[in-house]
Motif scaffolding. Structure first.
Motif, mmCIF file in Angstrom:
data_model
loop_
_atom_site.group_PDB
_atom_site.id
_atom_site.type_symbol
_atom_site.label_atom_id
_atom_site.label_comp_id
_atom_site.label_asym_id
_atom_site.label_seq_id
_atom_site.Cartn_x
_atom_site.Cartn_y
_atom_site.Cartn_z
ATOM 1 N N PRO A 109 0.747 -1.277 0.185
ATOM 2 C CA PRO A 109 -0.092 -0.020 0.040
ATOM 3 C C PRO A 109 0.783 1.376 0.054
ATOM 4 O O PRO A 109 0.354 2.228 -0.826
ATOM 5 C CB PRO A 109 -0.814 -0.274 1.297
ATOM 6 C CG PRO A 109 -0.817 -1.441 1.592
ATOM 7 C CD PRO A 109 0.416 -1.976 1.060
ATOM 8 N N VAL A 110 1.744 1.507 0.708
ATOM 9 C CA VAL A 110 2.530 2.536 0.817
ATOM 10 C C VAL A 110 3.214 2.852 -0.545
ATOM 11 O O VAL A 110 3.411 4.077 -0.970
ATOM 12 C CB VAL A 110 3.715 2.583 1.976
ATOM 13 C CG1 VAL A 110 4.707 3.538 1.992
ATOM 14 C CG2 VAL A 110 2.827 2.514 3.459
ATOM 15 N N GLN A 111 3.980 1.879 -0.964
ATOM 16 C CA GLN A 111 4.764 2.038 -2.423
ATOM 17 C C GLN A 111 3.652 2.159 -3.404
ATOM 18 O O GLN A 111 4.079 3.530 -4.036
ATOM 19 C CB GLN A 111 5.340 0.697 -2.705
ATOM 20 C CG GLN A 111 6.544 0.604 -2.033
ATOM 21 C CD GLN A 111 7.143 -0.925 -2.622
ATOM 22 O OE1 GLN A 111 6.789 -1.585 -3.355
ATOM 23 N NE2 GLN A 111 8.452 -1.023 -2.067
ATOM 24 N N ALA A 112 2.425 1.707 -3.378
ATOM 25 C CA ALA A 112 1.560 2.300 -4.554
ATOM 26 C C ALA A 112 1.020 3.771 -4.089
ATOM 27 O O ALA A 112 1.166 4.397 -5.139
ATOM 28 C CB ALA A 112 0.164 1.149 -4.387
ATOM 29 N N VAL A 113 0.749 4.261 -3.039
ATOM 30 C CA VAL A 113 0.348 5.345 -2.643
ATOM 31 C C VAL A 113 1.363 6.287 -2.948
ATOM 32 O O VAL A 113 1.152 7.494 -3.532
ATOM 33 C CB VAL A 113 -0.313 5.604 -1.427
ATOM 34 C CG1 VAL A 113 -0.652 7.128 -1.022
ATOM 35 C CG2 VAL A 113 -1.583 4.851 -1.266
ATOM 36 N N SER A 114 2.391 6.021 -2.501
ATOM 37 C CA SER A 114 3.722 6.921 -3.069
ATOM 38 C C SER A 114 3.869 7.182 -4.416
ATOM 39 O O SER A 114 4.227 8.302 -4.910
ATOM 40 C CB SER A 114 5.034 6.269 -2.427
ATOM 41 O OG SER A 114 5.026 6.440 -0.944
#
Length: 142
Positions: A109-114
């Protein structure tokens, strides 16, 4: 949301909010309409994602089941939703609320939102299928 619109949101001081479908609260999961768990991120002052909320909704509040306009997701004033799969009904419903849907095969999730906040493309999602069983008849796909 385009690279320019993300930049515009960040520069106006308006909060960029993105929800991620995550049935296990760890990875991006699919079938957004049936998802009941969401991680909610906002861009911090440097444009990095920070988790600000989690939704753990009862079955009757999955978007597949609940068709009211007062859904808890809509009350979050989201700019986008990240998921591994979504049907056309879900995409249309989110568009009516000004929410961009990002489908991806990514799991973090964090990589995608980043990536979204940086205006970078996400890995393509697998094709969405509606394998709801034989003989079910007409079926609404939200």
């Amino acid at each position: 949301m385009t690279n320019q619109s993300v930049f515009a949101v960040l520069n106006t001081g308006k909060s960029m909010r993105i929800a991620v479908t995550s049935q296990n609260f760890r990875t991006i999961t699919g079938h957004a309409g049936k998802s009941r768990r969401f991680l909610v991120y906002e861009a911090d002052a440097d444009g990095n994602p920070t988790e600000v909320d989690r939704l753990d909704l009862p079955m009757e509040l999955s978007l597949h089941e609940y068709h009211g306009e007062d859904h808890p997701l809509f009350e979050l004033k989201l700019n986008g939703i990240v998921t591994q799969g979504a049907g056309n009904g879900f995409l249309q419903r989110m568009a009516r609320h000004g929410i961009q849907v990002y489908t991806t095969s990514a799991t973090d999730p964090v990589q995608a939102v980043s990536a979204i906040l940086a205006g970078q493309p996400l890995p393509a999602a697998a094709p969405h299928s509606h394998d709801h069983g034989a003989g079910e008849g007409a079926h609404r796909h939200d």
